[in-house]
Design an enzyme around this catalytic site. Structure first.
Site, PDB file in Angstrom:
ATOM      1  N   ALA A 266      -8.664   2.168   5.689  1.00  0.00           N
ATOM      2  CA  ALA A 266      -9.351   1.381   6.715  1.00  0.00           C
ATOM      3  C   ALA A 266     -10.666   0.860   6.148  1.00  0.00           C
ATOM      4  O   ALA A 266     -11.287   1.502   5.309  1.00  0.00           O
ATOM      5  CB  ALA A 266      -9.605   2.256   7.943  1.00  0.00           C
TER       6      ALA A 266
ATOM      7  N   GLY B 205       0.865  -1.188   0.000  1.00  0.00           N
ATOM      8  CA  GLY B 205       0.000   0.000   0.000  1.00  0.00           C
ATOM      9  C   GLY B 205       0.890   1.223   0.000  1.00  0.00           C
ATOM     10  O   GLY B 205       1.337   1.665   1.051  1.00  0.00           O
TER      11      GLY B 205
ATOM     12  N   LYS C 210      -5.072   5.159  19.521  1.00  0.00           N
ATOM     13  CA  LYS C 210      -4.995   6.108  18.407  1.00  0.00           C
ATOM     14  C   LYS C 210      -6.327   6.817  18.216  1.00  0.00           C
ATOM     15  O   LYS C 210      -6.385   8.014  17.927  1.00  0.00           O
ATOM     16  CB  LYS C 210      -4.578   5.401  17.108  1.00  0.00           C
ATOM     17  CG  LYS C 210      -4.611   6.278  15.850  1.00  0.00           C
ATOM     18  CD  LYS C 210      -3.684   7.465  15.999  1.00  0.00           C
ATOM     19  CE  LYS C 210      -3.568   8.454  14.865  1.00  0.00           C
ATOM     20  NZ  LYS C 210      -4.522   8.682  13.876  1.00  0.00           N
TER      21      LYS C 210
ATOM     22  N   ARG D 212     -18.506  20.163  15.048  1.00  0.00           N
ATOM     23  CA  ARG D 212     -18.266  19.940  13.614  1.00  0.00           C
ATOM     24  C   ARG D 212     -19.587  19.638  12.920  1.00  0.00           C
ATOM     25  O   ARG D 212     -19.857  20.148  11.823  1.00  0.00           O
ATOM     26  CB  ARG D 212     -17.304  18.771  13.396  1.00  0.00           C
ATOM     27  CG  ARG D 212     -15.878  19.063  13.810  1.00  0.00           C
ATOM     28  CD  ARG D 212     -14.935  17.991  13.271  1.00  0.00           C
ATOM     29  NE  ARG D 212     -13.594  18.163  13.807  1.00  0.00           N
ATOM     30  CZ  ARG D 212     -12.512  17.531  13.348  1.00  0.00           C
ATOM     31  NH1 ARG D 212     -12.613  16.679  12.347  1.00  0.00           N
ATOM     32  NH2 ARG D 212     -11.327  17.747  13.882  1.00  0.00           N
TER      33      ARG D 212
ATOM     34  N   HIS E 298      -6.580   9.376  20.830  1.00  0.00           N
ATOM     35  CA  HIS E 298      -5.680  10.462  20.398  1.00  0.00           C
ATOM     36  C   HIS E 298      -6.421  11.392  19.442  1.00  0.00           C
ATOM     37  O   HIS E 298      -6.367  12.614  19.572  1.00  0.00           O
ATOM     38  CB  HIS E 298      -4.433   9.868  19.722  1.00  0.00           C
ATOM     39  CG  HIS E 298      -3.658  10.853  18.888  1.00  0.00           C
ATOM     40  ND1 HIS E 298      -4.068  11.280  17.646  1.00  0.00           N
ATOM     41  CD2 HIS E 298      -2.501  11.519  19.139  1.00  0.00           C
ATOM     42  CE1 HIS E 298      -3.205  12.165  17.171  1.00  0.00           C
ATOM     43  NE2 HIS E 298      -2.236  12.317  18.061  1.00  0.00           N
ATOM     44  N   ASN E 299      -7.111  10.822  18.488  1.00  0.00           N
ATOM     45  CA  ASN E 299      -7.832  11.656  17.519  1.00  0.00           C
ATOM     46  C   ASN E 299      -8.986  12.404  18.166  1.00  0.00           C
ATOM     47  O   ASN E 299      -9.265  13.541  17.811  1.00  0.00           O
ATOM     48  CB  ASN E 299      -8.327  10.812  16.347  1.00  0.00           C
ATOM     49  CG  ASN E 299      -7.228  10.547  15.334  1.00  0.00           C
ATOM     50  OD1 ASN E 299      -6.057  10.500  15.695  1.00  0.00           O
ATOM     51  ND2 ASN E 299      -7.594  10.359  14.085  1.00  0.00           N
TER      52      ASN E 299
ATOM     53  N   GLY F 252       2.045   5.067   3.174  1.00  0.00           N
ATOM     54  CA  GLY F 252       2.823   3.844   3.037  1.00  0.00           C
ATOM     55  C   GLY F 252       4.186   4.118   2.424  1.00  0.00           C
ATOM     56  O   GLY F 252       5.215   3.572   2.845  1.00  0.00           O
TER      57      GLY F 252
ATOM     58  N   ASN G 285      -5.933   3.703   9.945  1.00  0.00           N
ATOM     59  CA  ASN G 285      -6.797   4.172  11.038  1.00  0.00           C
ATOM     60  C   ASN G 285      -7.996   3.237  11.201  1.00  0.00           C
ATOM     61  O   ASN G 285      -9.143   3.641  11.045  1.00  0.00           O
ATOM     62  CB  ASN G 285      -7.300   5.592  10.742  1.00  0.00           C
ATOM     63  CG  ASN G 285      -6.492   6.651  11.499  1.00  0.00           C
ATOM     64  OD1 ASN G 285      -5.911   6.387  12.556  1.00  0.00           O
ATOM     65  ND2 ASN G 285      -6.473   7.846  10.956  1.00  0.00           N
TER      66      ASN G 285
ATOM     67  N   GLU H  53      -7.505  15.211  19.735  1.00  0.00           N
ATOM     68  CA  GLU H  53      -7.155  16.131  18.631  1.00  0.00           C
ATOM     69  C   GLU H  53      -8.375  16.998  18.271  1.00  0.00           C
ATOM     70  O   GLU H  53      -8.253  18.217  18.104  1.00  0.00           O
ATOM     71  CB  GLU H  53      -6.701  15.280  17.441  1.00  0.00           C
ATOM     72  CG  GLU H  53      -6.435  16.004  16.140  1.00  0.00           C
ATOM     73  CD  GLU H  53      -6.057  15.000  15.017  1.00  0.00           C
ATOM     74  OE1 GLU H  53      -5.174  14.149  15.242  1.00  0.00           O
ATOM     75  OE2 GLU H  53      -6.654  15.067  13.936  1.00  0.00           O
TER      76      GLU H  53
ATOM     77  N   SER I 288       0.503   8.215  14.080  1.00  0.00           N
ATOM     78  CA  SER I 288       0.081   9.613  14.006  1.00  0.00           C
ATOM     79  C   SER I 288       1.227  10.502  13.576  1.00  0.00           C
ATOM     80  O   SER I 288       2.382  10.249  13.895  1.00  0.00           O
ATOM     81  CB  SER I 288      -0.447  10.089  15.346  1.00  0.00           C
ATOM     82  OG  SER I 288      -0.822  11.459  15.237  1.00  0.00           O
TER      83      SER I 288
HETATM   84  C1  6PG Z   1      -2.884  11.838  12.852  1.00  0.00           C
HETATM   85  C2  6PG Z   1      -4.187  12.397  12.387  1.00  0.00           C
HETATM   86  C3  6PG Z   1      -4.674  11.653  11.178  1.00  0.00           C
HETATM   87  C4  6PG Z   1      -5.736  12.396  10.403  1.00  0.00           C
HETATM   88  C5  6PG Z   1      -7.059  12.427  11.110  1.00  0.00           C
HETATM   89  C6  6PG Z   1      -7.931  13.543  10.614  1.00  0.00           C
HETATM   90  O1  6PG Z   1      -2.868  11.430  14.002  1.00  0.00           O
HETATM   91  O2  6PG Z   1      -1.920  11.864  12.110  1.00  0.00           O
HETATM   92  O3  6PG Z   1      -5.124  12.287  13.404  1.00  0.00           O
HETATM   93  O4  6PG Z   1      -5.051  10.393  11.594  1.00  0.00           O
HETATM   94  O5  6PG Z   1      -5.290  13.657  10.083  1.00  0.00           O
HETATM   95  O6  6PG Z   1      -7.683  11.202  10.856  1.00  0.00           O
HETATM   96  O7  6PG Z   1      -9.178  13.283  11.109  1.00  0.00           O
HETATM   97  P1  6PG Z   1     -10.504  13.909  10.559  1.00  0.00           P
HETATM   98  O8  6PG Z   1     -10.468  13.835   9.063  1.00  0.00           O
HETATM   99  O9  6PG Z   1     -11.543  13.044  11.158  1.00  0.00           O
HETATM  100  O10 6PG Z   1     -10.508  15.312  11.044  1.00  0.00           O
END
Ligand code: 6PG
Length: 476
Positions: free
Chosen positions: A76, A9, A182, A287, A185-186, A14, A102, A189, A128
């Site tokens: 994914a 990939g 992860k 959002r 983490h998001n 990748g 992801n 984020e 990430s």
């Molecule tokens: C990371 C980011 C990455 C991506 C997000 C964006 O850790 O490198 O989180 O995974 O930028 O998936 O998420 P959204 O498109 O849901 O805002």
């Protein structure tokens, strides 16, 4: 075969991971569904290390030294299953399949189980840091067996980001633990981004400041407690001018936020576990609200504002209040995210070390920030810490800003600036520290209409009052 690791990939993530492995001296087998992409990787970057390109999946697998380590970096969902299905018959017991996409963690749990039945290791891995991180050092969150980590871990640690010489990669826990972490983490984020956006909106409306002026405020903030990648990015974005119009770039960007789903998954899981991650949830819903075009069109100019006019006599003091409110709200969002990790770890039997998670998020990832060092230390001091903001360091940090936080949330309400993440974080703070919550009334109401019973403050036991009869209390 001789290749030490393989990547299948070769879209940008990748490709960059493969280059990162090669740059660290590993011989990297590379494969992609369309061979042209594999060839272009080798043509363009062959001088960065040793790549072994293969056109077919069978040749790719054959080019790997055993136990084989195959990193799958595809979209994914069904694409991941398709690649796994193609790989499995070509592999042998002891080989390791790494899913670095992801993936949703329940899919990872399912795939790990399926591959285990074939004697294969399946390592669902959070990665990430975007494209740049994949190439120069991401934060890596691998799940799967400890046995697989023993041989795979050193390679992943080698290509990960380093902070003070410490790799931003560690074994998270069994099966879905890596992808779960992860996901959270998001979610964090999302909360971080929403809080930053609310701070921007307050400065914009409160001070009538322009985007580049606010960019300067963020650049200054990035030299203190708030120092982080997302604050840095915000300063850069706000300073950028649109080439076509000459206007500040953010002023020409449509105000409807999108998402790919990881924030939504985080909130869905928090509901399942019963963990209040209000900051992340409000960020995710914000959002959704921004994208609710028909509702926004129906409300615009129709729903009255009835707000006060802004009058900020001391801009400097206001900016400092917003900074403190942002920091306090951010602490709440992280505290909630770490609660979710603890709850999931207990529920799914993962035994996740929260100090280690904060440590591997200090570099490489999107939420990397100076203050993650402090979170690491808090969980090192007390691995069972029930509430991050009750750690002495964070309690002091929040106390320092709580008055400002209240002023900012009150001002936002008075002036009609939507601050769902600031406001809900403060509500959580007041809720979690409350001596007594009005949940007593909820329990009484439930008992009234549904005989759902209640407990008492003065006696053990479960009780019900005969509301429709003589209102005597019964022991249940
Ligand atoms: C990371 C980011 C990455 C991506 C997000 C964006 O850790 O490198 O989180 O995974 O930028 O998936 O998420 P959204 O498109 O849901 O805002």
């Amino acid at each position: 075969g001789t290749a030490q690791i393989g990547v299948t990939g070769l879209a940008v993530m990748g490709r960059n991971l493969a280059r990162n492995f090669a740059r660290h001296g590993y011989t990297v087998a590379v494969h992609n569904r369309t061979y042209a992409r594999t060839q272009s990787l080798v043509t363009e970057h062959g001088d960065e290390g040793t790549f072994v390109p293969s056109e077919s999946m069978a040749d790719f697998v054959a080019s790997l030294a055993r136990p084989r380590k195959v990193v799958v970096m595809v979209q994914a969902g069904p694409a991941t299953d398709a690649v796994i299905d193609e790989l499995v018959p070509l592999l042998e017991p002891g080989d390791i399949v790494v899913d670095a996409g992801n993936a949703h963690f329940p899919d990872t749990v399912r795939r790990e189980q399926a591959l285990r039945a074939h004697g294969l290791h399946f390592v669902g891995t959070g990665v990430s840091g975007g494209e740049e991180g994949a190439l120069n050092g991401p934060s890596i969150m691998p799940g799967g067996t400890a046995e697989s980590y023993a041989s795979l871990g050193p390679i992943l640690e080698a290509i990960s980001a380093k902070v003070d010489g410490v790799p931003c990669c560690t074994h998270v826990g069994p099966d879905g633990a890596g992808h779960f972490v992860k996901m959270v983490h998001n979610g964090i984020e999302y909360a971080d981004m929403q809080l930053i956006a609310e701070a921007y909106d307050l400065l914009r409306q409160g001070l009538g400041a322009s985007a580049p002026e606010i960019g300067e405020v963020f650049a200054a903030w990035n030299t203190g407690d708030l120092e982080s990648y997302l604050i840095e990015v915000t300063a850069e974005v706000l300073a950028h001018t649109d080439a076509a119009t000459g206007r500040p770039f953010v002023d020409v960007v449509a105000d409807a936020a999108e998402q790919k789903g990881t924030g939504r998954w985080t909130v869905q899981n928090a509901l399942d576990l019963g963990v209040p991650i209000t900051g992340i949830a409000e960020a995710t819903f914000a959002r959704a609200l921004s994208g609710s075009a028909p509702q926004r069109a129906a409300a615009r100019g129709v729903l009255p504002a009835d707000t006060l006019a802004w009058n900020v006599p001391e801009p400097g003091a206001f900016i400092e209040d917003v900074r403190l409110a942002l920091y306090a709200s951010k602490l709440v969002a992280y505290s909630q995210g770490f609660d979710q990790i603890a709850a999931a770890s207990a529920q799914y039997g993962w035994d996740i070390d929260r100090a280690a998670m904060a440590r591997i998020w200090r570099g490489g990832c999107i939420i990397r920030a100076k203050f993650l060092d402090r979170i690491t230390q808090a969980y090192e001091r007390n691995p069972e810490l029930p509430l991050l903001i009750a750690d002495p360091y964070f309690t002091a940090a929040v106390s320092n800003g709580v008055a400002a936080w209240r002023r900012v949330v009150a001002a936002a309400a008075a002036h009609g600036v939507p601050t769902p993440a600031f406001s809900s974080s403060l509500a959580y703070y007041d809720g979690v520290r409350a001596e007594r919550l009005p949940a007593n009334l909820i329990q009484a109401q439930r008992d009234f209409f549904g005989a759902h019973t209640y407990r008492r403050v003065d006696r053990d036991g479960v009780f019900h009052t005969d509301w429709s009869g003589d209102r005597t209390e019964q022991t249940w």
